[in-house]
Design a protein around this motif. Structure first.
Motif, PDB file in Angstrom:
ATOM      1  N   MET A   1       0.847  -1.199   0.000  1.00  0.00           N
ATOM      2  CA  MET A   1       0.000   0.000   0.000  1.00  0.00           C
ATOM      3  C   MET A   1       0.870   1.231   0.000  1.00  0.00           C
ATOM      4  N   ALA A   2       0.675   2.108  -0.952  1.00  0.00           N
ATOM      5  CA  ALA A   2       1.486   3.312  -1.039  1.00  0.00           C
ATOM      6  C   ALA A   2       1.071   4.287   0.048  1.00  0.00           C
ATOM      7  N   GLN A   3       2.084   4.874   0.688  1.00  0.00           N
ATOM      8  CA  GLN A   3       1.783   5.818   1.748  1.00  0.00           C
ATOM      9  C   GLN A   3       1.455   7.174   1.142  1.00  0.00           C
ATOM     10  N   SER A   4       0.622   7.905   1.835  1.00  0.00           N
ATOM     11  CA  SER A   4       0.240   9.224   1.358  1.00  0.00           C
ATOM     12  C   SER A   4       1.394  10.193   1.498  1.00  0.00           C
ATOM     13  N   ALA A   5       1.217  11.353   0.827  1.00  0.00           N
ATOM     14  CA  ALA A   5       2.296  12.329   0.843  1.00  0.00           C
ATOM     15  C   ALA A   5       2.522  12.903   2.226  1.00  0.00           C
ATOM     16  N   ASP A   6       1.525  12.749   3.117  1.00  0.00           N
ATOM     17  CA  ASP A   6       1.641  13.341   4.444  1.00  0.00           C
ATOM     18  C   ASP A   6       2.002  12.310   5.502  1.00  0.00           C
ATOM     19  N   GLU A   7       2.235  11.075   5.118  1.00  0.00           N
ATOM     20  CA  GLU A   7       2.463  10.007   6.080  1.00  0.00           C
ATOM     21  C   GLU A   7       3.929   9.944   6.463  1.00  0.00           C
ATOM     22  N   ILE A   8       4.179   9.596   7.731  1.00  0.00           N
ATOM     23  CA  ILE A   8       5.532   9.401   8.239  1.00  0.00           C
ATOM     24  C   ILE A   8       5.661   7.944   8.657  1.00  0.00           C
ATOM     25  N   SER A   9       6.677   7.276   8.154  1.00  0.00           N
ATOM     26  CA  SER A   9       6.879   5.857   8.469  1.00  0.00           C
ATOM     27  C   SER A   9       7.978   5.707   9.504  1.00  0.00           C
ATOM     28  N   LEU A  10       7.922   4.619  10.254  1.00  0.00           N
ATOM     29  CA  LEU A  10       8.885   4.329  11.315  1.00  0.00           C
ATOM     30  C   LEU A  10       9.429   2.928  11.091  1.00  0.00           C
ATOM     31  N   GLN A  11      10.733   2.800  10.998  1.00  0.00           N
ATOM     32  CA  GLN A  11      11.385   1.533  10.688  1.00  0.00           C
ATOM     33  C   GLN A  11      12.388   1.193  11.780  1.00  0.00           C
ATOM     34  N   VAL A  12      12.299  -0.028  12.310  1.00  0.00           N
ATOM     35  CA  VAL A  12      13.228  -0.467  13.351  1.00  0.00           C
ATOM     36  C   VAL A  12      14.541  -0.909  12.700  1.00  0.00           C
ATOM     37  N   VAL A  13      15.670  -0.446  13.265  1.00  0.00           N
ATOM     38  CA  VAL A  13      16.990  -0.844  12.780  1.00  0.00           C
ATOM     39  C   VAL A  13      17.843  -1.228  13.986  1.00  0.00           C
ATOM     40  N   SER A  14      18.908  -1.948  13.713  1.00  0.00           N
ATOM     41  CA  SER A  14      19.837  -2.343  14.769  1.00  0.00           C
ATOM     42  C   SER A  14      21.252  -1.976  14.360  1.00  0.00           C
ATOM     43  N   VAL A  15      22.083  -1.740  15.358  1.00  0.00           N
ATOM     44  CA  VAL A  15      23.486  -1.427  15.131  1.00  0.00           C
ATOM     45  C   VAL A  15      24.303  -2.640  15.529  1.00  0.00           C
ATOM     46  N   VAL A  16      25.105  -3.145  14.597  1.00  0.00           N
ATOM     47  CA  VAL A  16      25.821  -4.398  14.807  1.00  0.00           C
ATOM     48  C   VAL A  16      27.092  -4.140  15.607  1.00  0.00           C
ATOM     49  N   GLY A  17      27.138  -4.658  16.842  1.00  0.00           N
ATOM     50  CA  GLY A  17      28.382  -4.755  17.579  1.00  0.00           C
ATOM     51  C   GLY A  17      28.872  -3.512  18.288  1.00  0.00           C
ATOM     52  N   ASN A  18      28.375  -2.341  17.993  1.00  0.00           N
ATOM     53  CA  ASN A  18      28.969  -1.139  18.587  1.00  0.00           C
ATOM     54  C   ASN A  18      27.931  -0.062  18.870  1.00  0.00           C
ATOM     55  N   SER A  19      26.769  -0.451  19.320  1.00  0.00           N
ATOM     56  CA  SER A  19      25.734   0.539  19.589  1.00  0.00           C
ATOM     57  C   SER A  19      26.118   1.473  20.730  1.00  0.00           C
ATOM     58  N   SER A  20      27.077   1.059  21.589  1.00  0.00           N
ATOM     59  CA  SER A  20      27.470   1.918  22.702  1.00  0.00           C
ATOM     60  C   SER A  20      28.155   3.191  22.228  1.00  0.00           C
ATOM     61  N   LEU A  21      28.628   3.224  20.976  1.00  0.00           N
ATOM     62  CA  LEU A  21      29.234   4.448  20.459  1.00  0.00           C
ATOM     63  C   LEU A  21      28.189   5.513  20.151  1.00  0.00           C
ATOM     64  N   LEU A  22      26.941   5.105  19.900  1.00  0.00           N
ATOM     65  CA  LEU A  22      25.878   6.047  19.564  1.00  0.00           C
ATOM     66  C   LEU A  22      25.142   6.426  20.840  1.00  0.00           C
ATOM     67  N   GLN A  23      25.527   7.548  21.401  1.00  0.00           N
ATOM     68  CA  GLN A  23      24.924   8.056  22.617  1.00  0.00           C
ATOM     69  C   GLN A  23      24.404   9.465  22.344  1.00  0.00           C
TER      70      GLN A  23
END
Length: 535
Positions: A1-23
């Motif tokens: 389903m195509a999202q409308s021009a006003d829609e905001i999507s949220l996508q889960v991502v993961s950081v491999v092995g070094n997420s502690s650097l992103l604070q």
């Protein structure tokens, strides 16, 4: 389903092995669609001495690839909460650079320096940047964080504008108990001319507070300053200021207008979705309440319009989390993070999401000519946190000492375990560091003593003050590609490095061998004579 021009999507991502650097406090730089992380937690380590990483997103996973600096680059510390923006040669230029000013170092020291980062080359295996520190004169802005910097164009000229932020209490007013307390910066507007390297400050009557963690959006010769937090009144006023910069042949002219329709928010993020439209995401509307409403910002005909727009379907983790942080990824995307608490195996792990604000037409490449500058999404938890992210003060590798084929990903498991580093240790027989009586000795110290790693044997940490290191030497060791040995092990190190003296044995010269003599007798000789001759 195509999202409308006003829609905001949220996508889960993961950081491999070094997420502690992103604070909280990191920044993201977008070069030709490639996103780079700047402002890691802690000092850069041997696996990536530049502290700049390419965020390679594949299959909803971020892998960090270390970036390199050219040989003519300066040292760039990992600054958090700096002011960052894009600088172009002209409003229509395709070439651009990133300007970085201020921010916090891992030792909680504040920087007053300004850097310019440019992309030199990029291949599938290696990305090289050039980082240059600019020397400025005139009314140079004091060291600060939580401020903004923008670029404006007027009459064919270009200047950068700095406003707001926080700084530490002046040295004369500090006490040991409140050594790292912060205050609002004065509400001065700084104009920086990079061509001539000069700064000029302006005090405008409309600006009464040096707001920190506000949002600024610039287009042509105008900057709009939205929201922010005032320490003096502990409020987030719904302010909206319009700064107009005129650059005639003579002195610049700066005017400020107070506009209605502001938003009460701090630490929000702005991402640009088209040439004239932006999206305001997140932030805080009070100390303990996140702002889950999104806004569309439209800049047209020298006017600004701010209206609410549809928000994404926030997950329950985001809704119930007290803290969130993130940064603009460019081209209508935002990277958001929330603390993982005990839900992950690592105690300081975080959950990350990519929020995409573009609609059905978002996949098309758009030429974004306006400049954005927004602060990292966090209500500055670092102000009262201890010195936990002051990791390794001594750098021990240079950029060109790494094999390119080994730099596909940053492997944090290969680093030395620094989790047991203690500041209140007895580092030597003459150590006099006491938690109850210690006071700062170096300018880089705020609430914990500076330490340095001795490279002998299994390695151990010592206090820089106990080793009688001057501040200049301490800074030199943190930037140079050298190993350090404490007072106890320096003689051992010298013994290992000095070749043993070789004693050369004197030998008697060998006597030359007597040549065999052959006698040719021309006349008969008696045998008795011959016997006497050879005896």
């Amino acid at each position: 389903m195509a999202q409308s021009a006003d829609e905001i999507s949220l996508q889960v991502v993961s950081v491999v092995g070094n997420s502690s650097l992103l604070q909280p406090g990191f920044s993201l730089l977008n070069f030709d669609g490639n996103v780079f992380l700047f402002g890691q937690k802690g000092w850069p380590k041997r696996s990536c001495p530049t502290g700049v990483f390419l965020l390679d997103l594949k299959h909803n996973e971020f892998k960090m690839k270390p970036a390199f600096f050219s040989k003519d680059s300066c040292y760039l510390p990992p600054l958090r909460y700096p002011a960052v923006c894009v600088r172009r040669g002209s409003a229509d230029s395709d070439e651009y650079q990133y300007i970085i000013h201020g921010g916090k170092t891992p030792n909680n020291d504040l920087s007053n320096k300004i850097y310019i980062m440019s992309l030199v080359s990029k291949t599938s295996k290696k990305t090289t940047f050039q980082c240059v520190e600019k020397d400025l004169g005139g009314d140079v802005p004091e060291a600060r964080y939580g401020h903004t910097i923008n670029v404006v164009h007027s009459r064919g000229k270009t200047v950068s504008v700095i406003f707001g932020g926080r700084s530490y209490t002046p040295l004369a007013q500090r006490t040991t108990e409140k050594w790292n307390s912060v205050v609002d910066c004065l509400p001065s507007v700084f104009l920086i001319d990079f061509e001539f390297g000069c700064c000029t400050s302006y005090m405008l009557p409309e600006l009464q507070d040096g707001l920190s963690f506000h949002v600024s959006v610039a287009r042509n010769d105008t900057i709009y300053i939205l929201g922010g937090h005032s320490l003096r009144s502990n409020t987030r006023p719904p302010s909206l200021y319009k700064l107009k910069v005129d650059l005639p042949l003579g002195s610049p002219a700066v005017t400020c207008t107070i506009l209605p329709g502001g938003v009460s928010v701090s630490s929000a993020i702005v991402t640009q979705t088209s040439d004239t439209q932006f999206v305001l995401v997140g932030g805080y509307q009070s100390d303990n309440q996140k702002r889950l409403v999104c806004n569309r910002i439209v800049l047209e005909d020298n006017n600004i319009e701010i209206v609410e727009r549809a928000s994404p379907d926030w997950t329950s983790d985001i809704k119930h989390s007290r803290v969130w942080f993130g940064c603009d990824m460019g081209k209508g995307s935002v990277l958001l993070g929330i603390p993982g608490a005990n839900k992950q195996l690592i105690s300081d792990g975080n959950y990350f999401y990519i929020l995409k604000c573009k609609g059905a037409e978002g996949d098309k490449e758009e030429e974004l000519t306006a400049q954005i500058c927004s602060q990292t999404l966090t209500e500055d938890p670092g102000d009262s946190t201890p010195f936990e992210d002051s990791e390794e003060f001594c750098l021990s590798a240079e950029t060109n000492s790494f094999d390119v084929d080994d730099t596909d990903t940053y492997n944090e498991d290969n680093e030395e375990d620094e989790s047991e580093t203690g500041y209140w240790i007895t580092c030597s027989a003459s150590c006099n560091i006491d938690i109850n009586t210690w006071v700062p000795f170096y300018s880089t110290e705020l609430n914990k003593p500076a330490m340095i790693l001795c490279s002998s044997g299994a390695s151990h940490w010592v206090h820089a003050q106990c080793m009688n290191l001057s501040e200049n030497m301490l800074l030199h060791l943190s930037e140079a590609n050298v190993k350090y040995f404490c007072n106890q092990h320096v003689d051992l190190y010298k013994g290992l490095q000095t070749p043993q003296k070789v004693v050369h044995l004197t030998k008697q010269p060998m006597k030359p061998l007597r040549k065999k003599t052959t006698m040719k007798l021309t006349k008969p000789v008696k045998k008795s004579f011959l016997r006497r001759l050879f005896e």
